[in-house]
Write an enzyme that holds these catalytic residues in place. Structure first.
Site, PDB file in Angstrom:
ATOM      1  N   GLY A 141       0.778  -1.236   0.000  1.00 33.03           N
ATOM      2  CA  GLY A 141       0.000   0.000   0.000  1.00 33.03           C
ATOM      3  C   GLY A 141       0.802   1.274   0.000  1.00 33.03           C
ATOM      4  N   GLY A 200       3.651   1.589  -1.908  1.00 31.85           N
ATOM      5  CA  GLY A 200       4.417   1.629  -3.149  1.00 31.85           C
ATOM      6  C   GLY A 200       3.765   2.492  -4.211  1.00 31.85           C
ATOM      7  N   VAL A 204       1.762   1.838  -6.949  1.00 32.87           N
ATOM      8  CA  VAL A 204       0.343   1.662  -7.272  1.00 32.87           C
ATOM      9  C   VAL A 204      -0.516   1.843  -6.024  1.00 32.87           C
ATOM     10  CG1 VAL A 204      -1.366   0.143  -8.324  1.00 32.87           C
ATOM     11  CG2 VAL A 204       0.985   0.109  -9.148  1.00 32.87           C
ATOM     12  N   TYR A 219      10.894 -13.721 -11.633  1.00 33.74           N
ATOM     13  CA  TYR A 219       9.756 -12.856 -11.295  1.00 33.74           C
ATOM     14  C   TYR A 219       8.545 -13.200 -12.166  1.00 33.74           C
ATOM     15  CZ  TYR A 219       7.164  -8.435 -10.738  1.00 33.74           C
ATOM     16  OH  TYR A 219       6.210  -7.479 -10.494  1.00 33.74           O
ATOM     17  N   ASN A 234       3.767  -0.891 -18.453  1.00 33.84           N
ATOM     18  CA  ASN A 234       4.743  -0.151 -17.636  1.00 33.84           C
ATOM     19  C   ASN A 234       4.116   1.043 -16.911  1.00 33.84           C
ATOM     20  OD1 ASN A 234       6.262  -1.675 -19.736  1.00 33.84           O
ATOM     21  ND2 ASN A 234       8.001  -0.811 -18.634  1.00 33.84           N
ATOM     22  N   LYS A 243      18.417   9.889 -13.127  1.00 34.83           N
ATOM     23  CA  LYS A 243      19.741   9.953 -13.753  1.00 34.83           C
ATOM     24  C   LYS A 243      19.943  11.289 -14.476  1.00 34.83           C
ATOM     25  CE  LYS A 243      22.825   6.607 -15.873  1.00 34.83           C
ATOM     26  NZ  LYS A 243      22.929   5.316 -16.566  1.00 34.83           N
ATOM     27  N   ARG A 303       7.788   0.568 -25.303  1.00 30.94           N
ATOM     28  CA  ARG A 303       6.935   0.238 -24.167  1.00 30.94           C
ATOM     29  C   ARG A 303       5.643   1.063 -24.200  1.00 30.94           C
ATOM     30  NH1 ARG A 303      10.093  -3.281 -24.128  1.00 30.94           N
ATOM     31  NH2 ARG A 303      11.493  -3.982 -22.448  1.00 30.94           N
ATOM     32  N   ASP A 307      19.483  -4.412 -23.605  1.00 24.21           N
ATOM     33  CA  ASP A 307      18.216  -3.720 -23.842  1.00 24.21           C
ATOM     34  C   ASP A 307      17.045  -4.402 -23.153  1.00 24.21           C
ATOM     35  OD1 ASP A 307      18.715  -1.437 -25.385  1.00 24.21           O
ATOM     36  OD2 ASP A 307      18.939  -2.626 -27.213  1.00 24.21           O
TER      37      ASP A 307
END
Length: 322
Positions: free
Chosen positions: A15, A17, A19, A144, A173, A195, A216, A278
């Site tokens: 909860g 994170g 999303v 995963y 994504n 970055k 994506r 990649d």
């Protein structure tokens, strides 16, 4: 307690994170909470869901009637490549603990969050919900991916054996405020934001790992927050559903880099380190099933969502996950 009288106690694992924070914002800030609903947002500090005893204790504490299951061990591409076994074992344990405890405690509905990386590496495009188990996932994050696939298998088994309507959604994504902006282990878009922010501050070139060619479908986290709440209340299939922008909204990593540079006003050189992997070149997903249910749902325009994410990061740098 059931949907008919809107009396729901909703436990959101993961909860705090990306999303979970988006769902919390939609419920608390956008007035989406309905009368009779109680929402509880569980963070990893409160319970380690890899442990069945801690999982049981937190379910005993909140006594949910409904669960949105977001908690997972997650990382960026290169961490997945190094630690496939850890990602496999921890996520299998988390998912089994949550689903089995929900079953034992009579939870009406569980909506779990999968990932577009679960789809076969060798496939035809666009990917749809029927293709999840048609071949092995990409080798970079197979641990995963297989753990997430097993949620779908378990959901079908709980339905076959007990009639439970546990289901799963598959977002493409996702990015937004409260994301993981860690340069090495974060999600691709937000890692690039961090970055480039550092490159601008330091007056150094921006080096992007990989060629920039992978494509994506990116989705703003608040859009996913709205869709997750809809799925909890309205989506009654056991079969999963893809949550994604349209196929035509797919963008390359190079497009993303250039957009972030424009938003952050980065003027330095941008270099692509093609010695770095990649990952998967594309994983174009169909949102036709979503559109059959929600033909009029409007996604936040991509550039607007990226700007909101950059603005949040700059304003919250001290508390952001970096």
């Amino acid at each position: 307690m059931d949907l008919e009288n809107n009396s729901m106690r909703v436990l959101v694992t993961g909860g705090s994170g990306l999303v979970g924070s988006a769902i919390k914002h939609v419920v608390q800030e956008e007035g989406e909470r309905r009368e009779g609903e109680e929402w509880f947002f569980l963070s990893s500090k409160e319970a380690n869901l890899v442990d069945p005893v801690q999982t049981r204790a937190v379910f005993e504490k909140y006594r949910p009637t409904h669960v949105i299951h977001l908690a997972a061990k997650v990382g960026g591409l290169y961490q997945h490549m190094r630690e496939n076994l850890h990602f496999l074992r921890d996520n299998l344990k988390i998912n089994d603990n949550v689903l089995q405890t929900a079953h034992e405690m009579g939870v009406t509905k569980v909506v779990s969050c999968l990932s577009s990386c679960i789809f076969p590496d060798k496939t035809t495009y666009p990917i749809d919900e029927t293709m999840i188990h048609n071949g092995p996932p990409h080798d970079s994050n197979f641990g995963y991916s297989h753990a997430k696939r097993m949620i779908d298998v378990q959901n079908r088994a709980y339905f076959q054996q007990y009639g439970h309507r546990y289901t799963a959604v598959i977002p493409t994504n996702v990015f937004g405020p409260h994301d993981n902006f860690n340069i090495e282990n974060g999600h691709v878009l937000t890692a690039l934001v961090h970055k480039m922010y550092k490159a601008k501050k330091g007056g150094t070139p921006m080096t992007v790992w990989g060629s920039g060619t992978p494509r994506r479908q990116f989705m703003f986290s608040l859009d996913l927050g709205h869709l997750m709440i809809w799925a909890l209340r309205e989506y009654n299939e056991v079969d999963p559903i893809i949550f994604s922008v349209g196929e035509g909204d797919e963008v390359s990593i190079k497009d993303v880099v250039e957009m972030i540079a424009e938003i952050l006003d980065f003027k330095g050189p941008i270099l692509y380190d093609t010695t770095m992997s990649d990952g998967q070149i594309k994983k174009t997903a169909s949102n036709a099933k979503l559109r059959r249910y929600l033909p009029d749902f409007t996604f936040t325009p991509f550039k607007e969502a990226v700007k909101k994410t950059c603005d949040w990061f700059e304003a919250n740098y001290d508390i952001a996950r970096t």
